[in-house]
Each structure stands twice: as structure tokens, then as C-alpha cells.
Write an enzyme that holds these catalytic residues in place. Structure first.
Site, PDB file in Angstrom:
ATOM      1  N   CYS A  94       0.776  -1.246   0.000  1.00  0.00           N
ATOM      2  CA  CYS A  94       0.000   0.000   0.000  1.00  0.00           C
ATOM      3  C   CYS A  94       0.807   1.297   0.000  1.00  0.00           C
ATOM      4  O   CYS A  94       0.780   2.065  -0.949  1.00  0.00           O
ATOM      5  CB  CYS A  94      -0.890   0.044   1.240  1.00  0.00           C
ATOM      6  SG  CYS A  94      -1.903  -1.392   1.516  1.00  0.00           S
ATOM      7  N   HIS A 119      -2.465   6.934   4.522  1.00  0.00           N
ATOM      8  CA  HIS A 119      -1.364   5.990   4.740  1.00  0.00           C
ATOM      9  C   HIS A 119       0.014   6.551   4.385  1.00  0.00           C
ATOM     10  O   HIS A 119       0.898   5.818   3.930  1.00  0.00           O
ATOM     11  CB  HIS A 119      -1.619   4.683   3.970  1.00  0.00           C
ATOM     12  CG  HIS A 119      -0.940   3.496   4.607  1.00  0.00           C
ATOM     13  ND1 HIS A 119      -0.908   2.250   4.048  1.00  0.00           N
ATOM     14  CD2 HIS A 119      -0.228   3.403   5.759  1.00  0.00           C
ATOM     15  CE1 HIS A 119      -0.231   1.427   4.823  1.00  0.00           C
ATOM     16  NE2 HIS A 119       0.195   2.112   5.878  1.00  0.00           N
TER      17      HIS A 119
HETATM   18 CA   LIG Z   1      -3.174  -2.082  -0.461  1.00  0.00          CA
END
Ligand SMILES: [Ca+2]
Length: 599
Positions: free
Chosen positions: A82, A135
Site C-alpha cells: 500500500c 497511509h
Molecule cells: Ca493495499
């Protein structure tokens, strides 16, 4: 003659004026044509989790329709996991250049000096919004509303625990309570944003956290049986429960994508809006895999190839498919080109604009090679890496070989003849193998030169975050026994306090000198009737904190340890047991530093 010359001069002047006026109006027209950009990115949806990849079971009519109305890239590469993809997307640079190296443990923070595409578009007059997963940093200064997004509604973490009535979400830094299913909520916010700013060019980044684990839909328990219906539909198709849940989550995204596109149409913005649909890394579903090898976190194609469809009616062709090899770092310069602005000077990008590929729906890859590598703890060129051009790919995938340098590494595949990476040709083409390995190593050395990969120092004393929580997962643990335990993404604890030799340390960046109250939460159950004790120190300053037993190790009590006077600057906070025998049975959950009246 003179009169004729004068007339001629006037005629020339008149024509020039007309041309200039025309240019000005063209310029104004072009300016008014700065298109809106909607970037929809899902989380852990595989290349194979769409109808357009040939998946016979999943139902994604909106993505399929987008492909019919736009251009599909069949070789669009993200990173294996990610946060690295998000760093590449935001900066146009390979993540290893940006200070980010991990998906947790504080390594999921985008370096403070990086320039984001949101900042560039905002400077170019765009209204910018992020709805969903960031994130790229959870502390003040690293949060999206301070990195170029005018509006942020979503979460900082790699995933959240609750998908119905999500509780780990914030609006521009302030925690909020919510009602409803998370995919619907993020879509609602995105629709609200594009409706509100329909007169301005906007950049709407809709980053769904689905279908990342936990694989949750809303259920009839909450009086919202839509999720149940979708799961039951896929169970009836013969899928196991886990797969049925993932497919149902993807279909739920597709339904929301349809709502979003309907809103764009109703607002009359179809011709003025570029819409992109993609995912952030390889898939996790295990049924249909479109013939690809590997999944999320793998260096094989299944770990890095993701769906990518772009649509701009009247500007990009409909129904075209290209196999040109492109990467998520290409989006930064592509968005600059769409907005009609230059890439800011001094930025060393890895991406190249792929606008012409989008406009033609065909063409050549701007890259000779693409490179992938990832290791959770320390970036290295040995355990999980690949390099590929249009035809050959050299790949080494040995995550278990941590600490060992597996050389000569790599299997060689011909991606054109064997996209499923089944026949290792490294013995057949030793020169190609050696050339690619050598090219990969030079690239790795170049992108990592001068970088230090460790958790970012936590900003303390920022005016917007007067109370800072020191996450256990950001601590560096040394000495016998100490270890993290996982329960969710960032709700870790530090366990195993066997002696005073073990230390947990956090790097702090104290922005404002002053007094800070120190609180901590812990679970503690021991044979001894004595309370446990921990020492918290910063430099010469120390606090001793008594820890009366809580009900069990898993019930966390909060206690005040005292007040620390902190100097400005970078420093280390250390926690350790006070006695040689330690305090077995302790779980340290979190530490808070609260700014007192420091004015
Ligand atoms: Ca991901």
C-alpha cells in the site's frame, strides 16, 4: 508609395492584433479547459478482480462501462504493498527516494520535504480533496490537510477496524463519529465535494480502503442487509466465504463508482472531467487470477500489476486497450500536463507523463525498465525484487531469506510469451540475466543513496496536535524479551518486560520547548502483589511510573506518570523496567505527551 506603405503597415498591424487576440482567447479557452481530475483507487483489489480482466464471477458493470468509454492499460504497475504505491503516486518518485519504506512502524511516513501532486494542483488553482485512506503519515505536519489537500475525510492508517460506523476517521485532523458503511461514506463525501466545487477545477482523490482486510460488509445486524445480499449472491455462485466477501466488497465499490459517475454527469461535467480507476497493489483474492503468478507483496506480476482505466469523453478514445508498460509514478507528471503546469523545478521524478498514451489509447512505453522491491524492515536488493522491460523480467522472490544474500539471484521470464512467469529462462539467457541484475543493483544503489530508513521523529508540541500519542509500533526495541504484539493495524502493545536491560525508544521532534504531562495506558497482571514500575526518561530527565494491576493483561488502564520538561529539538524518549527482575505480565499500550501551558 508612402501612402500605400502606411496602409500596408496598418493592415499588417491589424492582422497581428487579430492573431494576438485570437491567441489570447485561445489561451483563455485553454485555461478554462483545465480538466477536473477524479482518481479512484481501491485497496488490495487485484488485476483480476474486475470483469474486464475476464473474471467470470465478479460483477463490475461500472468499471466495465468505464473501459468501454475510455482507455484500459493492461500493464499498469503499482508497488507490491500500500504505502509505497501511495508515496509514488503523490510524488512521482520511487518510494525509496521519499524516506518511506514500510507500511507500519513509522516507516509509512512521507518525508517532510517531498512535494505532493495535491500541492502542485492546488497552486495551479485546483480545489483538492482526499476521501479515504491516506497511509502516508499520521502525525501533525504529515497529515493530508497539511500536504496539499483542502479537504480530507478519511483515515491515516493502512486499514481500519470497523467498516460500518467507522471510528478511526478524521476530518482535516479532527476525529469524527460516523454512521453507515465506509465505502458509501467516502463516496458521499466525494460527491458532496465535486458538487460544491463544480465551478472550479478540482482534484478529487477517492481512496477506498475496501477490499482490504478485514473483509467486512454491512450486515443485517445493523438493519442494512445490502452487504449480506451481495455475500449471499457470491456464495450461491460457489465461492468460499472469504472470496465471496472480497468480491462483494468490490461490487459494493462498483455500485458507488456508478453513483459518482452519475453525479459527474448530472452536474454536466462529463466532458470536463478525467476519471481514473485503479488499485494500489496486487490482489489478495485466490480464485480467478487471470493467469498471473503471485499476489499482494510479491515481486511476481500478480503482486504489482493492477487494473487501470481512464475516461475523458470527447478527449480520450473509447474502448481502446494498450499494453504499454506504465507505472503509478507516471500519474504526477500526467496530472501536471493535464492541468497545464510544469513539474516544479528541481524535482527528480521517476515518472513520465503518459497523457499521449491516454489521448491515443496506444503508443510506446516511456520506460526502458520498471523496478520493484520491498522489505518490511530494511530495504535491500536481495529478497523481493524485480526488473523488467517490455519483454524480459528478472525476479527474485525470497522473503524468507531475510539476512541472507541470495546471489546469484533471479529467475528470468519472457513476459510476452509467458506472462504467467512459468518458465525460468535464466540458464538459457545468462547474459540477459546478468545485464538485468546489474541494472537493478545500480538502480537500487542510486535510489537509496543517502537515505536513512528509520521511523520518523514524532512531532511534539505542534499547535494543531497538543496531545500526541506515541504508538508502540513506532518504538525501537532493544534488549532481551521485548516484542510487539499485533491486534489490528496500529493497536499494538509492547510485551515481554523481563529485565531493566530492555528498552523501548521513540524519536521525538519537540517543536516547542515546555512542560508536557506524560500519560500511559497498560495492561498488567502478575503473581506478585506489588505494583509494577516503569522508568520514562528523556536525556537526564526521568519519571517513575507505578502501575497497579489491571483486571487482565488485555484490559488497559490509563495512568498519569508525571510531567517532563522538554527542550526543543530532536531527542529520544526511553522506557524501561526499573528492576533487574523486570515486570512480567505487563503490556504497554500507548504513551501520551500533553502540552501544558507552554506560552
Ligand atoms: Ca493495499
Amino acid at each position: 508609395m508612402n501612402a500605400r506603405r502606411t496602409i500596408l503597415t496598418w493592415v499588417v498591424f491589424f492582422i497581428c492584433t487579430l492573431i494576438c487576440a485570437d491567441r489570447q482567447s485561445l489561451h483563455a479557452k485553454e485555461k478554462s479547459r483545465q480538466p477536473n481530475i477524479i482518481l479512484v483507487m481501491t485497496d488490495d483489489q487485484g488485476y483480476w478482480d474486475t470483469g474486464i480482466s475476464g473474471n467470470p464471477l465478479i460483477e463490475t458493470p461500472t468499471i466495465d462501462r468505464m473501459a468501454a468509454e475510455g482507455v484500459t492499460f493492461t500493464r499498469f504497475y503499482a508497488n507490491m504493498v500500500c504505502a509505497p504505491t501511495r508515496a509514488g503516486l503523490m510524488t512521482g518518485r520511487h518510494y525509496l527516494r521519499t524516506g518511506l519504506y514500510n507500511t507500519r512502524f513509522g516507516g509509512d511516513t512521507l518525508g517532510q520535504h517531498e512535494t505532493t501532486i495535491a500541492q502542485v494542483l492546488k497552486s495551479a488553482g485546483y480545489q483538492t480533496g482526499l476521501f479515504g485512506k491516506w497511509h502516508l503519515g499520521r502525525y501533525a505536519q504529515y497529515q493530508p490537510h497539511r500536504r496539499g489537500f483542502d479537504h480530507f475525510f478519511g483515515h491515516y492508517y493502512g486499514h481500519i477496524e470497523r467498516y460500518t460506523n467507522p471510528d478511526q476517521v478524521v476530518v482535516n485532523g479532527a476525529p469524527v463519529e460516523t454512521r453507515g458503511y465506509v465505502t458509501d461514506l467516502f463516496t458521499d463525501a466525494a460527491i458532496d465535494f465535486i458538487t460544491r466545487y463544480k465551478e472550479k477545477p478540482f482534484f478529487c482523490y477517492l481512496a477506498y480502503n475496501a477490499p482490504h482486510s478485514p473483509f467486512l460488509l454491512d450486515t443485517s445486524h445493523f438493519g442494512q442487509p445490502e452487504g449480506d445480499k451481495l455475500i449471499e449472491k457470491y456464495l450461491a455462485k460457489g465461492l468460499p466465504l472469504r472470496e465471496a466477501r472480497i468480491y462483494a466488497m468490490v461490487e459494493r465499490i462498483d455500485l458507488n463508482l456508478n453513483r459518482l459517475l452519475q453525479s459527474v454527469k448530472k452536474l454536466g461535467l462529463d466532458q470536463e472531467t478525467v476519471v481514473i480507476f485503479t488499485s494500489d497493489n496486487g490482489g489478495v483474492s485466490r480464485g480467478f487470477k487471470a493467469g498471473l503468478k503471485g499476489s499482494k507483496a510479491s515481486a511476481y506480476e500478480g503482486g504489482t500489476r493492477v487494473p487501470f482505466v481512464v475516461r475523458w469523453p470527447g478527449h480520450f478514445p473509447a474502448g481502446k486497450t494498450t499494453d504499454a508498460m506504465v507505472a503509478q509514478t507516471d500519474l504526477f507528471p500526467t496530472f501536471c500536463a493535464l492541468a497545464g503546469v510544469k513539474v516544479p523545478e528541481g524535482l527528480k521524478l521517476d515518472g513520465t507523463s503518459i497523457l499521449s498514451l491516454m489521448e491515443q489509447g496506444a503508443g510506446k512505453s516511456p520506460h526502458e525498465y520498471l523496478y520493484h522491491t520491498w522489505d518490511r524492515y530494511t530495504p535491500n536488493p536481495y529478497h523481493r525484487w524485480s526488473i523488467h522491460g517490455e519483454r524480459f523480467k528478472l525476479v527474485g522472490h525470497d522473503p524468507a531469506g531475510k539476512g541472507q544474500r541470495a546471489e546469484p539471484a533471479g529467475q528470468l521470464y519472457d513476459l510476452q510469451a509467458d506472462p504467467g512467469e512459468t518458465k525460468d529462462l535464466s540458464r538459457q539467457y545468462p547474459e540477459e540475466t546478468e545485464k538485468l541484475r546489474s541494472e537493478f543493483l545500480s538502480w537500487f544503489n542510486e535510489v537509496t543513496a543517502g537515505q536513512v530508513y528509520q521511523p520518523t521523529a514524532i512531532p511534539v508540541g505542534d499547535a494543531q496536535e497538543p496531545e500526541v500519542e506515541l504508538q508502540p509500533s513506532w518504538a525501537i526495541l532493544k534488549g532481551e524479551g521485548l516484542e510487539y504484539s499485533f491486534d489490528g493495524y496500529d493497536w499494538d502493545t509492547i510485551d515481554g518486560w523481563q529485565s531493566n536491560k530492555g528498552t523501548a525508544t521513540w524519536q521525538l521532534n519537540v517543536l516547542k520547548a515546555g512542560r508536557y504531562a506524560v500519560e500511559l495506558s497498560y495492561g498488567y497482571r502478575s503473581e506478585s502483589s506489588e505494583p509494577g514500575q516503569l522508568q520514562i526518561s528523556v536525556g537526564e530527565k526521568q519519571l517513575l511510573c507505578e502501575l497497579p494491576m489491571s483486571t487482565t493483561q488485555n484490559v488497559f488502564f490509563k495512568t498519569t506518570a508525571g510531567i517532563l520538561e522538554l527542550n526543543k529539538g530532536t531527542q529520544t524518549l526511553t522506557v524501561q523496567a526499573t528492576h533487574a527482575a523486570g515486570i512480567q505480565g505487563l503490556r504497554l499500550n500507548s504513551i501520551w505527551l500533553k502540552a501544558l501551558n507552554n506560552d
